[in-house]
Motif scaffolding. Structure first.
Motif, mmCIF file in Angstrom:
data_model
loop_
_atom_site.group_PDB
_atom_site.id
_atom_site.type_symbol
_atom_site.label_atom_id
_atom_site.label_comp_id
_atom_site.label_asym_id
_atom_site.label_seq_id
_atom_site.Cartn_x
_atom_site.Cartn_y
_atom_site.Cartn_z
ATOM 1 N N ALA A 315 0.627 -1.506 0.005
ATOM 2 C CA ALA A 315 0.022 0.080 0.091
ATOM 3 C C ALA A 315 1.122 0.780 0.264
ATOM 4 O O ALA A 315 0.615 2.213 -0.591
ATOM 5 N N GLY A 316 2.127 1.038 0.703
ATOM 6 C CA GLY A 316 2.920 2.247 0.432
ATOM 7 C C GLY A 316 3.159 2.692 -0.767
ATOM 8 O O GLY A 316 3.669 3.601 -0.319
ATOM 9 N N ALA A 317 3.800 1.549 -1.893
ATOM 10 C CA ALA A 317 4.312 1.821 -2.496
ATOM 11 C C ALA A 317 2.924 2.958 -3.748
ATOM 12 O O ALA A 317 3.366 3.145 -5.035
ATOM 13 N N VAL A 318 1.999 1.946 -3.480
ATOM 14 C CA VAL A 318 0.619 2.705 -4.596
ATOM 15 C C VAL A 318 0.032 3.521 -3.761
ATOM 16 O O VAL A 318 -1.412 3.900 -4.575
ATOM 17 N N ARG A 319 0.188 4.760 -3.165
ATOM 18 C CA ARG A 319 -0.568 5.549 -2.342
ATOM 19 C C ARG A 319 -0.728 7.424 -3.178
ATOM 20 O O ARG A 319 0.616 7.123 -3.908
ATOM 21 N N GLY A 320 -1.973 7.963 -3.530
ATOM 22 C CA GLY A 320 -1.673 8.902 -4.811
ATOM 23 C C GLY A 320 -2.275 8.381 -5.465
ATOM 24 O O GLY A 320 -2.763 7.807 -6.316
ATOM 25 N N ASP A 321 -1.335 9.278 -6.806
ATOM 26 C CA ASP A 321 -1.465 9.015 -8.306
ATOM 27 C C ASP A 321 -0.100 8.177 -8.389
ATOM 28 O O ASP A 321 0.895 8.722 -8.080
ATOM 29 N N THR A 322 -0.938 6.617 -8.703
ATOM 30 C CA THR A 322 0.460 5.608 -9.132
ATOM 31 C C THR A 322 0.345 4.992 -10.297
ATOM 32 O O THR A 322 -1.136 5.136 -11.154
ATOM 33 N N PHE A 323 1.812 4.997 -10.915
ATOM 34 C CA PHE A 323 0.679 4.531 -12.223
ATOM 35 C C PHE A 323 1.912 2.838 -12.558
ATOM 36 O O PHE A 323 2.916 3.161 -11.948
ATOM 37 N N LEU A 324 1.449 2.398 -13.024
ATOM 38 C CA LEU A 324 1.946 0.716 -13.099
ATOM 39 C C LEU A 324 3.074 0.128 -14.490
ATOM 40 O O LEU A 324 2.180 0.341 -15.107
ATOM 41 N N VAL A 325 3.808 0.307 -14.337
ATOM 42 C CA VAL A 325 5.053 -0.621 -15.639
ATOM 43 C C VAL A 325 4.874 -1.825 -15.495
ATOM 44 O O VAL A 325 6.194 -1.913 -14.604
ATOM 45 N N ALA A 326 4.594 -2.538 -15.899
ATOM 46 C CA ALA A 326 5.121 -3.773 -16.406
ATOM 47 C C ALA A 326 5.691 -4.091 -17.626
ATOM 48 O O ALA A 326 5.417 -3.597 -19.375
ATOM 49 N N ARG A 327 7.111 -4.652 -17.245
ATOM 50 C CA ARG A 327 7.404 -5.334 -18.427
ATOM 51 C C ARG A 327 8.309 -6.544 -18.720
ATOM 52 O O ARG A 327 8.998 -6.898 -17.305
ATOM 53 N N THR A 328 8.217 -7.634 -19.714
ATOM 54 C CA THR A 328 8.725 -9.038 -19.650
ATOM 55 C C THR A 328 9.918 -8.616 -20.971
ATOM 56 O O THR A 328 9.919 -6.869 -21.704
ATOM 57 N N PRO A 329 11.034 -9.142 -21.733
ATOM 58 C CA PRO A 329 11.602 -8.825 -22.671
ATOM 59 C C PRO A 329 11.869 -8.616 -23.655
ATOM 60 O O PRO A 329 12.619 -7.900 -24.927
ATOM 61 N N GLY A 330 10.594 -8.561 -24.069
ATOM 62 C CA GLY A 330 9.436 -8.132 -25.599
ATOM 63 C C GLY A 330 8.556 -6.952 -25.252
ATOM 64 O O GLY A 330 8.080 -6.743 -26.431
ATOM 65 N N SER A 331 7.651 -7.111 -24.440
ATOM 66 C CA SER A 331 6.925 -6.685 -24.003
ATOM 67 C C SER A 331 6.593 -4.834 -22.566
ATOM 68 O O SER A 331 7.097 -5.154 -21.831
ATOM 69 N N VAL A 332 5.660 -4.898 -23.178
ATOM 70 C CA VAL A 332 5.620 -3.498 -22.123
ATOM 71 C C VAL A 332 4.372 -2.741 -22.532
ATOM 72 O O VAL A 332 3.167 -2.623 -22.720
ATOM 73 N N LEU A 333 3.080 -2.367 -20.773
ATOM 74 C CA LEU A 333 2.069 -2.665 -20.398
ATOM 75 C C LEU A 333 2.431 -1.215 -19.600
ATOM 76 O O LEU A 333 3.069 -1.610 -18.430
ATOM 77 N N VAL A 334 1.247 -0.381 -19.808
ATOM 78 C CA VAL A 334 1.014 0.772 -18.392
ATOM 79 C C VAL A 334 -0.415 0.641 -17.729
ATOM 80 O O VAL A 334 -1.061 0.524 -18.583
ATOM 81 N N THR A 335 -0.168 0.846 -17.057
ATOM 82 C CA THR A 335 -1.949 1.203 -16.664
ATOM 83 C C THR A 335 -2.002 2.135 -15.175
ATOM 84 O O THR A 335 -0.508 2.698 -14.150
ATOM 85 N N ALA A 336 -3.633 2.786 -14.485
ATOM 86 C CA ALA A 336 -3.638 3.480 -13.985
ATOM 87 C C ALA A 336 -3.919 3.362 -12.581
ATOM 88 O O ALA A 336 -4.334 2.394 -13.146
ATOM 89 N N VAL A 337 -3.074 3.230 -11.363
ATOM 90 C CA VAL A 337 -3.667 2.583 -10.087
ATOM 91 C C VAL A 337 -4.793 3.160 -9.613
ATOM 92 O O VAL A 337 -4.726 4.267 -9.644
ATOM 93 N N THR A 338 -5.606 1.865 -9.713
ATOM 94 C CA THR A 338 -7.259 3.056 -9.102
ATOM 95 C C THR A 338 -7.640 2.024 -7.758
ATOM 96 O O THR A 338 -6.983 1.768 -7.244
ATOM 97 N N ARG A 339 -8.555 2.532 -7.791
ATOM 98 C CA ARG A 339 -9.104 1.959 -6.332
ATOM 99 C C ARG A 339 -10.451 1.376 -5.809
ATOM 100 O O ARG A 339 -10.297 1.184 -4.963
ATOM 101 N N GLY A 340 -10.679 0.733 -7.500
ATOM 102 C CA GLY A 340 -11.469 -0.267 -6.978
ATOM 103 C C GLY A 340 -11.021 -1.831 -7.191
ATOM 104 O O GLY A 340 -9.997 -2.118 -6.784
ATOM 105 N N THR A 341 -12.028 -2.937 -7.573
ATOM 106 C CA THR A 341 -11.623 -4.550 -7.043
ATOM 107 C C THR A 341 -10.726 -5.000 -8.573
ATOM 108 O O THR A 341 -10.579 -4.635 -9.622
ATOM 109 N N PRO A 342 -9.705 -5.334 -8.443
ATOM 110 C CA PRO A 342 -8.586 -5.220 -9.170
ATOM 111 C C PRO A 342 -9.062 -6.645 -10.430
ATOM 112 O O PRO A 342 -10.219 -7.567 -10.195
ATOM 113 N N GLY A 343 -9.239 -6.360 -11.873
ATOM 114 C CA GLY A 343 -9.872 -7.687 -12.509
ATOM 115 C C GLY A 343 -10.731 -6.756 -13.484
ATOM 116 O O GLY A 343 -11.355 -7.574 -14.308
#
Length: 343
Positions: A315-343
């Motif tokens: 929770a300490g890493a994603v409070r406030g306005d937080t954006f998550l970047v996921a990387r694999t060796p060949g792909s990248v995705l970005v999302t804003a962290v929301t307050r809702g239920t994952p999925g």
């Protein structure tokens, strides 16, 4: 072990670049991957950050030499009839490590066998061999046709993005970061002044958050008049690393079945990630505090099996306005962290 027949093909692939919070970066590379029995061969190597020798940014003479080498028209570059299948994406130096294999002819067929990780002139199959990969026997006509087609294909266009926004200093830093990893970037306020031929060279358009709806409509109309469709990137945050990741994703035109990373959503409790093959995934959280300072934390780094995964977030890493970047060796995705239920 006898080599069983397998189909051989080639497909465009990408090694996603990136800019890290400490100023370090990784080069963006486009290349042709080897497709064995309908599946990219690189996907069988779950934690490998590498590209094939058939990269789009190598000089034409070297590219042609690589193709002819794989066709066995020249001597093997390594002892024992070994060829580099995947190498370092930054420097292509064998000392950094490479996946090599013996390539030979058997009648009209081509056989790839004895795959190994190699850092010097000689491969140690006992300690560094990929015992679960190969051997593969490719029909000669299919193999030659796939590789020979590369010699007649036009070169890959340089990846470029058009940046539009009000914060000139941020756009300048973003353009510099993109150029550093091998993506061309230009800045403009009015796409109507850009010639149609030049508009056709861009692979994406990125809008800053201050760009008005009227400006966006004008830009879209300019591209439509030029007869080209490009993805439009709406910047999530004034954070260069996040914007670079968004643009990298927009420039990735591979179909879903050719991507390793296919889904990313996140709440303050957890992130949902989906991958198509075993691979290493890194999740990095970028947070803006009340003074608009950027905080960065790596929240996950590990190997994931194919399928969907839920990863708990601190929770300490994603409070406030937080954006998550996921990387694999060949792909990248970005999302804003929301307050809702994952999925």
């Amino acid at each position: 072990m006898a080599a069983e027949y397998a189909t051989f093909g080639l497909a465009p692939a990408t090694r996603a670049g990136g800019v890290h919070a400490d100023g370090d970066f990784r080069i963006h590379r486009d290349f042709m991957d080897f497709v064995v029995d309908g599946r990219p061969l690189l996907f069988r190597l779950c934690d490998l950050d590498a590209v094939s020798p058939l990269a789009s940014d190598v000089p034409p003479a070297i590219f042609t030499a690589q193709v002819r080498s794989l066709l066995l028209e020249t001597d093997a570059p390594l002892p024992g009839g070994r060829y580099v299948i995947y190498g370092c994406p930054e420097c292509a130096d064998l000392a950094c490590g490479a996946v090599t294999a013996v390539i030979l002819r058997d009648g009209d067929d081509f056989v790839w066998r004895d795959f190994a990780w190699q850092t010097g002139d000689h491969a140690d199959l006992e300690f560094n061999g990929y015992h679960g990969i190969g051997p593969y026997r490719f029909p000669g006509a299919e193999y030659r046709a796939a590789l020979a087609a590369l010699l007649d294909a036009p070169g890959h266009p340089r990846r470029r993005v058009l940046l539009i926004g009000a914060r000139v200093a941020l756009l300048a830093r973003l353009a510099a970061a993109l150029r550093t990893i091998g993506i061309g970037a230009d800045i403009t306020h009015d796409a109507r002044d850009v010639p149609a031929d030049e508009l056709r060279t861009y692979g994406a358009v990125a809008f800053g958050r201050a760009v008005t709806d009227e400006q966006r409509t004008t830009v879209r109309r300019a591209f439509a008049d030029a007869g080209v469709e490009v993805p439009h990137v709406d910047g999530l945050a004034p954070i260069v690393a996040v914007l670079v990741a968004q643009i990298e994703h927009a420039l990735d035109r591979l179909p879903a079945e050719r991507r390793r990373l296919t889904r990313l959503t996140a709440t303050r409790a957890a992130a949902d990630v989906e991958v198509t093959s075993p691979c290493r995934v890194r999740l990095t959280a970028y947070r803006l505090d009340r003074l608009h300072r950027t905080h960065v934390r790596e929240v996950f780094d590990g190997l994931l099996a194919p399928g969907g995964h839920r990863i708990a977030l601190d929770a300490g890493a994603v409070r406030g306005d937080t954006f998550l970047v996921a990387r694999t060796p060949g792909s990248v995705l970005v999302t804003a962290v929301t307050r809702g239920t994952p999925g």
